[in-house]
Write a protein that holds these residues in place. Structure first.
Motif, PDB file in Angstrom:
ATOM      1  N   LEU A 156       0.816  -1.219   0.000  1.00  0.00           N
ATOM      2  CA  LEU A 156       0.000   0.000   0.000  1.00  0.00           C
ATOM      3  C   LEU A 156       0.849   1.268   0.000  1.00  0.00           C
ATOM      4  O   LEU A 156       0.465   2.278  -0.594  1.00  0.00           O
ATOM      5  CB  LEU A 156      -0.920   0.026   1.233  1.00  0.00           C
ATOM      6  N   MET A 157       1.968   1.220   0.706  1.00  0.00           N
ATOM      7  CA  MET A 157       2.739   2.450   0.934  1.00  0.00           C
ATOM      8  C   MET A 157       4.036   2.521   0.117  1.00  0.00           C
ATOM      9  O   MET A 157       4.702   3.553   0.107  1.00  0.00           O
ATOM     10  CB  MET A 157       3.104   2.572   2.433  1.00  0.00           C
ATOM     11  N   GLY A 158       4.414   1.401  -0.505  1.00  0.00           N
ATOM     12  CA  GLY A 158       5.676   1.396  -1.244  1.00  0.00           C
ATOM     13  C   GLY A 158       6.860   1.037  -0.362  1.00  0.00           C
ATOM     14  O   GLY A 158       7.956   0.804  -0.848  1.00  0.00           O
ATOM     15  N   TYR A 159       6.671   1.004   0.952  1.00  0.00           N
ATOM     16  CA  TYR A 159       7.705   0.579   1.896  1.00  0.00           C
ATOM     17  C   TYR A 159       6.980   0.163   3.171  1.00  0.00           C
ATOM     18  O   TYR A 159       5.807   0.479   3.351  1.00  0.00           O
ATOM     19  CB  TYR A 159       8.662   1.741   2.240  1.00  0.00           C
ATOM     20  N   SER A 160       7.651  -0.546   4.065  1.00  0.00           N
ATOM     21  CA  SER A 160       7.041  -0.857   5.354  1.00  0.00           C
ATOM     22  C   SER A 160       8.106  -0.989   6.424  1.00  0.00           C
ATOM     23  O   SER A 160       9.156  -1.594   6.188  1.00  0.00           O
ATOM     24  CB  SER A 160       6.242  -2.155   5.284  1.00  0.00           C
ATOM     25  N   GLY A 161       7.824  -0.428   7.577  1.00  0.00           N
ATOM     26  CA  GLY A 161       8.738  -0.580   8.715  1.00  0.00           C
ATOM     27  C   GLY A 161       8.396  -1.818   9.522  1.00  0.00           C
ATOM     28  O   GLY A 161       9.083  -2.142  10.491  1.00  0.00           O
ATOM     29  N   LEU A 162       7.331  -2.516   9.137  1.00  0.00           N
ATOM     30  CA  LEU A 162       6.934  -3.715   9.891  1.00  0.00           C
ATOM     31  C   LEU A 162       7.804  -4.886   9.463  1.00  0.00           C
ATOM     32  O   LEU A 162       8.182  -4.992   8.306  1.00  0.00           O
ATOM     33  CB  LEU A 162       5.465  -4.062   9.638  1.00  0.00           C
ATOM     34  N   SER A 163       8.082  -5.799  10.433  1.00  0.00           N
ATOM     35  CA  SER A 163       8.853  -6.991  10.045  1.00  0.00           C
ATOM     36  C   SER A 163       8.080  -8.215  10.488  1.00  0.00           C
ATOM     37  O   SER A 163       7.159  -8.127  11.270  1.00  0.00           O
ATOM     38  CB  SER A 163      10.220  -6.969  10.721  1.00  0.00           C
TER      39      SER A 163
END
Ligand SMILES: Cc1cc2nc3c(=O)[nH]c(=O)nc-3n(C[C@H](O)[C@H](O)[C@H](O)COP(=O)(O)OP(=O)(O)OC[C@H]3O[C@@H](n4cnc5c(N)ncnc54)[C@H](O)[C@@H]3O)c2cc1C
Ligand code: SF4
Ligand code: SF4
Length: 490
Positions: A483-490
């Motif tokens: 959705l965002m093009g990146y994610s800080g979630l792992s």
């Protein structure tokens, strides 16, 4: 490591439990908690190992080992020992969205892998986890955490079991707007309708759902995707759709008179019992089974839950049939550490059956051959047959002359699941694999249909709550990146 000598000073001590003959009088949870001091001593047994096998969840060729969520076990054990329970909570929630569920029903893969267990008893991580989260609920620390900013992206989650809930929780906290569609009248999946109250009280599930609602997740119970709302509509109206519809296609038994009145699939029966406990005012009566003879086909955990439920309903006899051989009884150190042990386990249902009827209800290498019904079509007896290894493939084959007719008024089929239901996958244009799993791309939760993802038992096959939470968390991370093009979630 709070206390370097803890593992030498303190022996393992488990939470107590009400005695079997006492607890079968109702459907309530029967756990008795240790005192705060005793719990701290148990946490002090953790050695903060250099290689904490407990938290290194891995699928190795020889089996699974450690916590699939990579829960930060040595950290929260240490904080619990130090009396910093609120800090322990924040470390616990870092990797596990719902410790109140796993702390009750997880078989504790962490403990099977605990280094302390090699030459003694493992640290009681499972019960320490539950103590931390229940302390948090009791002290009002579990407050809604509403995201400060919304992303403007919308996600539909289909199914509200642990996988759907974990994904919804994570995606909502990232600021996406999440609607959870659930065909049952209450959210929770098998946590609500499946796992019996004795293992998981339903107010524990409802408490969590309420918190998620306060945080912004919208639940739509009584809405079946593919029937009440079309898959195509959801794919059009949402930025991503996550299928967490479970693995609910039950394995049937092919025997004469299978259509007799009194034959149930296990989950349908357990659901009916839970529903009657939750909604007595709606006139949902508990099944009338006082003094009746019951047979459960399937010696696994679901079968054990059926045994415990049938006993609480007053059955006069309960027999549990299992096709495979009786697993070996081994001492802890022979279990093949750090793998999950394949040894004989006596669950609460079997313990209760032994207390009520005088013996373990399980009959190994035995199955049902035929059912006998009366003129009204009502089940009256089951013919069982012993099995032995045979044929070229070593498959179990019936032993001729070993047939036995046993009285049977109710027969529950707890023989496992064949996979996800085809109609839900088809409603979204997704396919099922030969093993009945929603197909996703290699190493990904994305299906071949654009915007569609799958997680939990629907993707992995019938498994455990901890694996479902893990799947939901990882799928949420992938969707966030999508959705965002990146994610800080792992
Ligand atoms: C009787 C029983 C006891 C168990 N006990 C344990 C235990 O003690 N410990 C443990 O770790 N595991 C246990 N398990 C396994 C565990 O419950 C599952 O692995 C886990 O719940 C899977 O989570 P899930 O979210 O993938 O699916 P589920 O929990 O199955 O949830 C799927 C949800 O999707 C909904 N759904 C399906 N199709 C649609 C649709 N088209 N539209 C809307 N909603 C839909 C279903 O109604 C359901 O609520 C047990 C399983 C059973 C059957
Ligand atoms: S989720 Fe299960 S395996 Fe992980 S720490 Fe909790 S009890 Fe152990
Ligand atoms: S393996 Fe056991 S003793 Fe070692 S860190 Fe994990 S819980 Fe503690």
């Amino acid at each position: 490591m709070g206390k370097p000598t803890g593992f030498m000073e303190y022996a393992r001590k488990n939470d107590g439990a009400k005695a079997p003959l006492e607890r079968i009088k109702d459907f309530a949870e029967f756990r008795l908690f240790l005192s705060e001091e005793e719990r701290g001593n148990q946490a002090a047994r953790c050695m903060d190992c250099g290689v904490p096998f407990c938290q290194a969840g891995m699928e190795l060729p020889s089996g699974a080992t450690g916590c699939p969520l990579n829960s930060l076990i040595p950290e929260w054990n240490d904080l619990l020992f130090q009396g910093k329970t609120r800090h322990a909570l924040s470390r616990l929630l870092k990797r596990n969205n719902f410790p109140e569920f796993t702390g009750r029903v997880c078989p504790a893969l962490c403990e099977a892998a605990c280094v302390c267990g090699i030459n003694g008893s493992p640290v009681s991580c499972h019960e320490n986890e539950l103590a931390i989260i229940e302390t948090a609920w009791q002290n009002g620390w579990m407050k809604p955490r509403v995201p400060a900013v919304r992303s403007g992206r919308r996600v539909a989650v289909i199914g509200s079991g642990p996988a759907g809930l974990a994904a919804a929780d994570r995606l909502n906290k990232r600021g996406h707007s999440v609607d959870v569609f659930e065909r049952a009248d209450r959210p929770g999946g098998l946590l609500m309708y499946g796992i019996p109250n004795m293992k998981l009280e339903k107010n524990v599930v409802e408490r969590r759902i309420r918190l998620m609602e306060e945080e912004g997740v919208i639940f739509r119970p009584g809405c079946e995707a593919g029937t009440d709302v079309e898959g195509g509509t959801l794919l059009r109206d949402y930025d991503a759709v996550l299928l967490c519809c479970g693995s609910s296609h039950p394995r049937d038994i092919e025997v004469k008179n299978r259509d007799a009145k009194g034959v149930w699939f296990a989950v349908d029966f357990l659901t009916a019992v839970t529903k009657s406990l939750l909604d007595p005012a709606e006139g949902k009566a508990l099944p009338e089974l006082s003094g009746k003879n019951a047979v459960v086909v399937g010696g696994g955990d679901t079968g054990g839950d059926c045994v415990a439920t049938l006993i609480r309903l007053g059955c006069g006899s309960v027999t549990q049939l299992e096709m495979t051989e009786r697993p070996p009884v081994k001492r802890a150190r022979e279990n093949g550490w750090p793998y999950w042990p394949k040894t004989l386990k006596t669950d609460y249902g079997q313990e209760e059956a032994a207390a009520v009827f005088g013996s373990d209800p399980r009959r190994y290498q035995t199955t049902v051959k035929e059912l006998i019904k009366d003129e009204q079509g009502t089940l009256r007896a089951a013919v069982t047959v012993s099995l032995e290894r045979g044929g070229e493939s070593g498959q179990p084959v019936p032993v001729s002359g070993s047939e036995e007719e046993i009285p049977c008024d109710i027969l529950l089929i707890a023989a496992g699941f064949l996979g996800a239901e085809e109609k839900t996958a088809a409603a979204f244009g997704a396919g099922l694999s030969e093993r009945g799993r929603v197909e996703t791309k290699e190493g990904s939760f994305a299906a071949s249909v654009p915007k569609l993802f799958a997680a939990g038992d629907a993707r992995r096959g019938p498994s455990l709550v901890v694996h479902a939470i893990n799947e939901g968390r990882r799928a949420a991370a992938e969707i966030d990146g999508f959705l965002m093009g990146y994610s800080g979630l792992s």
